[in-house]
Design a protein around this motif. Structure first.
Motif, PDB file in Angstrom:
ATOM      1  N   THR A   8      -7.661  -2.907  -1.786  1.00  0.00           N
ATOM      2  CA  THR A   8      -7.199  -2.939  -0.403  1.00  0.00           C
ATOM      3  C   THR A   8      -6.696  -1.582   0.039  1.00  0.00           C
ATOM      4  O   THR A   8      -6.957  -1.136   1.163  1.00  0.00           O
ATOM      5  CB  THR A   8      -6.078  -3.984  -0.238  1.00  0.00           C
ATOM      6  OG1 THR A   8      -6.527  -5.226  -0.744  1.00  0.00           O
ATOM      7  CG2 THR A   8      -5.694  -4.140   1.220  1.00  0.00           C
ATOM      8  N   ILE A 169     -11.766  -7.479   4.281  1.00  0.00           N
ATOM      9  CA  ILE A 169     -11.997  -6.131   3.786  1.00  0.00           C
ATOM     10  C   ILE A 169     -13.387  -6.075   3.176  1.00  0.00           C
ATOM     11  O   ILE A 169     -14.099  -7.081   3.129  1.00  0.00           O
ATOM     12  CB  ILE A 169     -10.914  -5.697   2.769  1.00  0.00           C
ATOM     13  CG1 ILE A 169     -10.964  -6.590   1.515  1.00  0.00           C
ATOM     14  CG2 ILE A 169      -9.536  -5.753   3.398  1.00  0.00           C
ATOM     15  CD1 ILE A 169     -10.049  -6.116   0.413  1.00  0.00           C
ATOM     16  N   PRO A 303     -14.012  -4.103   8.688  1.00  0.00           N
ATOM     17  CA  PRO A 303     -13.387  -5.422   8.690  1.00  0.00           C
ATOM     18  C   PRO A 303     -14.009  -6.349   9.737  1.00  0.00           C
ATOM     19  O   PRO A 303     -14.709  -5.893  10.637  1.00  0.00           O
ATOM     20  CB  PRO A 303     -11.937  -5.118   9.070  1.00  0.00           C
ATOM     21  CG  PRO A 303     -12.069  -3.937   9.993  1.00  0.00           C
ATOM     22  CD  PRO A 303     -13.188  -3.106   9.414  1.00  0.00           C
ATOM     23  N   PRO A 328      -5.613  -6.357   6.741  1.00  0.00           N
ATOM     24  CA  PRO A 328      -6.143  -7.171   5.652  1.00  0.00           C
ATOM     25  C   PRO A 328      -5.329  -8.445   5.491  1.00  0.00           C
ATOM     26  O   PRO A 328      -4.120  -8.401   5.270  1.00  0.00           O
ATOM     27  CB  PRO A 328      -6.003  -6.252   4.427  1.00  0.00           C
ATOM     28  CG  PRO A 328      -6.100  -4.874   4.992  1.00  0.00           C
ATOM     29  CD  PRO A 328      -5.392  -4.960   6.311  1.00  0.00           C
TER      30      PRO A 328
END
Length: 546
Positions: A8, A169, A303, A328
């Protein structure tokens, strides 16, 4: 200290050598309060190896955020308010109040308290508690909720907090089903088991409604195709203690709620499902192998706003565009941007995050909406766009606001003194009122029906920007317009002569009384003449009603 991060952080552009992480010293001495289900402090994720002493200002007890977090040198203060059988309003209020007393810097809330459809902010315990946090300088970030994708499904939309939509993500957590004939099928899963179902017999059950019938084949992998919901199928298969199950559904990509099941399940769509069924019927000894815990990175597009993410507008405060940001949120425990400006107000931090957000995915196309066949998302879905932690450290200009500004908004919304006192815990005479909060986004409402009137409707917004960038700096307005709406800004140039100087402008939207579409949107960007900063705000015109 050696930093180990999950994918992430890479997706967010965080680097251990430059940018947000080293600038914010990895969040060192920042205390993040979490109101949630709790943590297991004995986990290696919360090791205090290499950590500094707990800040002396801290009044409670807390744990290191750990080497796998977004702010690895920060500390977590966990307030357990969610229990096995649900969450109680009193627990949430007590947790937030205690966090404020203990001295947290950031509050992260991924919950909401059940309330009626038509409610005021004083009925929302999280809104009330977070107002007190904001007054103490605590930055409050809260999830937009999991009840999307329809309009007005957003929760936690009080204007004094940052409301965050759930984004994906560029990583998928997958499993692989391999048939005896070599055909393979990947499927989404976050099943925690660390084993494979190897070369197990496959049996087609057609329906999963009879647990007793399923028990007869419990040493096999069952394949189910029926009209039951995923939750019913999982419950029946788990009760029968079958080795594993393949669930065939109209939805080729089921909700993450089901993919995180503790049962070894495979989810595939109708087309792949038919291939599995055909193989079972044609083979004398049909067998399959299921492998879990496969990670694929670099997936596109990313995204995206996920289908379950709560959508705006926020019914109890329609004058402020919500959500504020996309971050995220799918298959991610939680995330925060390191707090590099401890002297900034919560509104200033929110502004920096919003005006530096990006609106394009990793294919350089507009961020897409998973719930709308990947058509471009609107600010009703994603707010200002996806968070960019590094750029937010130096936004150039900010939209600031204090408690008094939110009180003016409540007054203009015709809240009574009693209602305002419940939220603010003090009395106010409402001599000053304004629906035009100094917010980094804009939303204007038009009629949803065509009355035949040719009368024009005008919406004006006044905003004030504070210079936190170069002392001597000029900014020019750049507008991306909207179909059927005339958009203008005055003045078109802002000339700052010193740091922390404040300058104001007026944005005007002029259009027909009714709109042909539910939502049209554009943007206003203040572009630094040297190209160093772009301070962007979404502009929305909408006809949607609760």
């Amino acid at each position: 200290m050696k930093v180990h991060t999950t994918h992430t952080s890479q997706f967010l552009g965080l680097s251990p050598s430059s940018g947000a992480w080293p600038t914010a010293n990895y969040g060192e001495d920042i205390i993040i309060g979490l109101v949630d289900t709790g943590i297991w402090p004995e986990s290696e994720s919360f090791s205090d190896e290499g950590m500094t002493e707990v800040p002396s200002r801290w009044k409670g007890k807390c744990e290191p955020a750990g080497t796998n977090g977004m702010a690895p040198r920060a500390r977590i203060a966990m307030y357990k308010a969610i229990w096995r059988y649900g969450v109680y309003e009193s627990d949430v209020l007590a947790a937030i109040d205690q966090a404020i007393q203990d001295g947290v810097d950031i509050l992260s809330l991924s919950l909401t308290v059940a309330i009626e459809d038509d409610f005021f902010l004083e009925d929302d315990s999280i809104a009330v508690a977070s107002f007190a946090a904001m007054e103490k300088g605590v930055f409050v970030a809260a999830s937009a909720g999991n009840d999307g994708p329809n309009y007005f499904t957003l929760v936690n939309g009080a204007p004094w907090m940052l409301t965050i939509g759930a984004g994906t993500i560029d990583r998928k957590l997958e499993g692989v089903l391999t048939l005896g004939n070599g055909n393979q099928f990947s499927f989404p899963t976050v099943y925690p088991g660390n084993y494979s179902l190897s070369h197990k017999p496959l049996v087609f059950m057609d329906g999963c409604g009879n647990v007793n019938e399923l028990k007869k084949v419990k040493n096999k992998i069952i394949v189910c195709k029926d009209n039951l919901t995923f939750s019913d199928q999982i419950e029946n298969a788990a009760s029968a203690r079958v080795s594993g199950a393949v669930f065939i559904s109209n939805y080729s990509s089921p909700s993450e709620f089901y993919t995180r099941s503790s049962f070894p399940a495979v989810y595939i769509g109708l087309q792949d499902g038919q291939r599995v069924i055909d193989y079972i019927k044609e083979s004398k000894d049909p067998r399959g192998t299921v492998e879990f815990r496969k990670t694929v990175t670099g997936t596109k597009p990313a995204p995206r706003v996920d289908d379950y993410s709560g959508r705006g507008p926020f019914a109890s405060c329609r004058n402020v565009l919500k959500p504020d940001l996309l971050a995220p949120g799918t298959l991610v425990l939680a995330s925060w941007s390191p707090k590099a400006h401890p002297d900034w107000s919560p509104a200033a931090i929110r502004s920096a995050l919003m005006t530096t957000a990006y609106s394009l995915d990793n294919t350089l196309s507009p961020i897409k909406d998973a719930a709308a066949n990947d058509s471009p998302a609107t600010p009703i879905d994603i707010g200002s766009g996806h968070v960019n932690p590094t750029k937010s450290l130096d936004p150039g200009l900010i939209y600031d606001a204090a408690a008094e500004d939110y009180i003016k908004l409540l007054c203009a919304m015709n809240y009574t003194n009693k209602q305002i006192r419940i939220i603010t815990r003090s009395n106010h005479d409402c001599k000053n009122r304004s629906l035009d909060l100094n917010y980094p986004s804009f939303i204007a409402y038009f009629d949803s029906y065509d009355s035949g009137s040719k009368e024009k409707v005008v919406h004006r917004f006044q905003r004030t920007l504070t210079n936190v960038g170069d002392p001597m700096s000029n900014y020019s307005a750049k507008l991306i317009g909207m179909d059927g709406i005339k958009v203008s800004v005055e003045p078109q140039k802002l000339v700052f002569k010193k740091k922390l100087e404040k300058l104001s402008y007026t944005l005007t939207l002029e259009g027909p009384r009714s709109l042909k579409e539910d939502v049209v949107h554009g943007s206003l960007s203040w572009v630094h003449d040297g190209g160093k900063y772009v301070v962007r705000s979404p502009v929305v015109a909408t006809s949607v009603t609760p």
